[in-house]
Write an enzyme that holds these catalytic residues in place. Structure first.
Site, short mmCIF file in Angstrom:
data_model
loop_
_atom_site.label_atom_id
_atom_site.label_comp_id
_atom_site.label_asym_id
_atom_site.label_seq_id
_atom_site.Cartn_x
_atom_site.Cartn_y
_atom_site.Cartn_z
N ASP A 82 -1.58 -1.70 10.43
CA ASP A 82 -1.74 -1.57 8.66
C ASP A 82 -2.62 -3.21 8.73
OD1 ASP A 82 -0.87 1.09 8.73
OD2 ASP A 82 0.74 0.01 7.77
N ALA A 122 3.90 -0.93 3.63
CA ALA A 122 3.35 -2.12 4.79
C ALA A 122 3.03 -4.37 4.38
CB ALA A 122 1.16 -2.27 4.40
N LYS A 179 0.95 -1.11 0.03
CA LYS A 179 -0.02 -0.05 0.02
C LYS A 179 1.18 1.46 0.80
CE LYS A 179 0.88 1.49 4.19
NZ LYS A 179 1.96 2.22 4.80
O1 C5P Z 1 1.46 -1.13 14.77
P1 C5P Z 1 2.52 -1.61 14.30
O2 C5P Z 1 3.00 -2.87 14.93
O3 C5P Z 1 2.69 -1.78 12.91
O4 C5P Z 1 3.13 -0.25 15.05
C1 C5P Z 1 4.47 0.04 14.88
C2 C5P Z 1 5.14 0.99 15.91
O5 C5P Z 1 4.29 2.09 15.55
C3 C5P Z 1 4.30 0.95 17.04
O6 C5P Z 1 5.31 0.39 17.77
C4 C5P Z 1 3.70 2.24 17.50
O7 C5P Z 1 4.79 2.67 18.08
C5 C5P Z 1 4.38 2.95 16.38
N1 C5P Z 1 2.76 3.86 15.55
C6 C5P Z 1 1.95 4.49 16.68
N2 C5P Z 1 0.74 5.54 15.90
C7 C5P Z 1 0.22 4.71 14.82
C8 C5P Z 1 0.45 3.14 14.27
C9 C5P Z 1 1.69 2.64 14.67
O8 C5P Z 1 2.73 5.49 16.82
N3 C5P Z 1 -1.07 4.96 14.37
#
Ligand code: C5P
Length: 289
Positions: free
Chosen positions: A137, A101, A12
């Protein structure tokens, strides 16, 4: 019973990305338009008696719990201890740590694949709830197409996919950590925000110029400050005729949006890569897969 299936996992780009604030759980409140493109990983998922085995044609991809595909298999199979295990082979085409992603879409493909392979009959909303535990994501990657995402990225409003975008992606040779970019994000440093409302109006009218004017990504304030290559690539893409050049997600991939296929192709032929990976892509059309 089927023993093996192949699932496509498209990347994406974020056509807009705005951060609305920091939440108590440490995540950031987002407003972002996500759009699937036809740069795809292919996962071959095979039923095996027990366990989870990951292999890939990409040596840099971790095989264990650090891999989101592994985490996805673990999350779904944990709920069904009476079923068998899976072996997953990932043909990796999406660059790692790129803001596209790549890990989340592999995780989404694993959830869909295991659901079909073991006939678990989980609905899309059930898979999306499971996916949100794996990564912000993943719900979007399960739903697909184009969507306005809010919350951590898991609250989705689908947008109609009534036209094709033509993009040229430039992935610099370095990668960035999403967690690190969000950690460094400072709302006070943001001067260019996307105009999400104008973007949505333009999207519904198929107004390419309109959407290009409304597109911004506030995470550029972090990644472009760390790496001057981001702004350099943006300038090169604009010189090559892009209506807009923007970083995707936390970066470092930058994409140029072109008015049509011919414009994107011309830019692709003219671009001189400086140790970067270049991809000429369009919107992902799952029906063609
Ligand atoms: O959700 P995911 O593990 O993919 O996110 C990776 C990191 O990005 C999270 O640990 C967080 O620190 C940050 N993040 C965030 N706010 C979001 C998505 C991700 O702070 N909406």
């Amino acid at each position: 019973m089927i023993h093996q299936l192949v699932v496509e996992a498209p990347a994406k780009v974020n056509l807009t990305l705005d951060v609305k604030g920091k939440r108590d759980d440490g995540y950031h409140e987002l407003e972002t338009v996500m759009h699937q493109i036809n740069l795809v990983d292919r996962l071959t998922i095979t039923a095996i008696p027990e366990g989870i085995a990951i292999s890939s044609d990409c040596a840099d991809l971790p095989a264990g719990e650090m891999n989101l595909a592994y985490k996805a298999a673990q999350t779904i199979l944990e709920e069904y201890p009476d079923r068998g295990g899976v072996s997953i082979h990932i043909e990796k085409n999406i660059p790692l740590g790129a803001g596209l992603a790549g890990g989340s879409t592999d995780a989404a493909a694993v959830l869909k694949g295991i659901n079909a392979l073991y006939k678990l009959n989980l609905s899309l909303p059930q898979l999306m709830t499971m996916g949100a535990k794996i990564g912000s994501d993943v719900p979007f990657c399960l739903q697909g197409g184009t969507a306005l995402a809010r919350g951590r990225g898991e609250i989705l409003e689908p947008l109609s996919s009534h036209w094709q975008l033509h993009l040229l992606l430039v992935k610099p040779k370095f990668s960035v950590s999403t967690a690190e970019v969000y950690r460094r994000f400072d709302m006070g440093k943001v001067s260019n925000r996307p105009d999400t409302r104008a973007f949505l109006e333009g999207w519904h009218r198929c107004d390419m110029i309109g959407i290009s004017r409304a597109m911004e990504n506030v995470l550029e304030t972090v990644t472009a400050a760390l790496y001057q290559e981001i702004d350099e690539i943006k300038k090169r893409l604009i010189k090559l005729g892009a209506l807009k050049a923007l970083m995707s997600g936390s970066g470092p991939t930058v994409f140029g949006l072109f008015l049509d296929r011919a414009g994107a192709e011309q830019a692709w032929q003219a671009i001189q890569p400086c140790e970067e990976e270049i991809f000429l892509v369009t919107s992902y059309d799952g029906r063609k897969s």
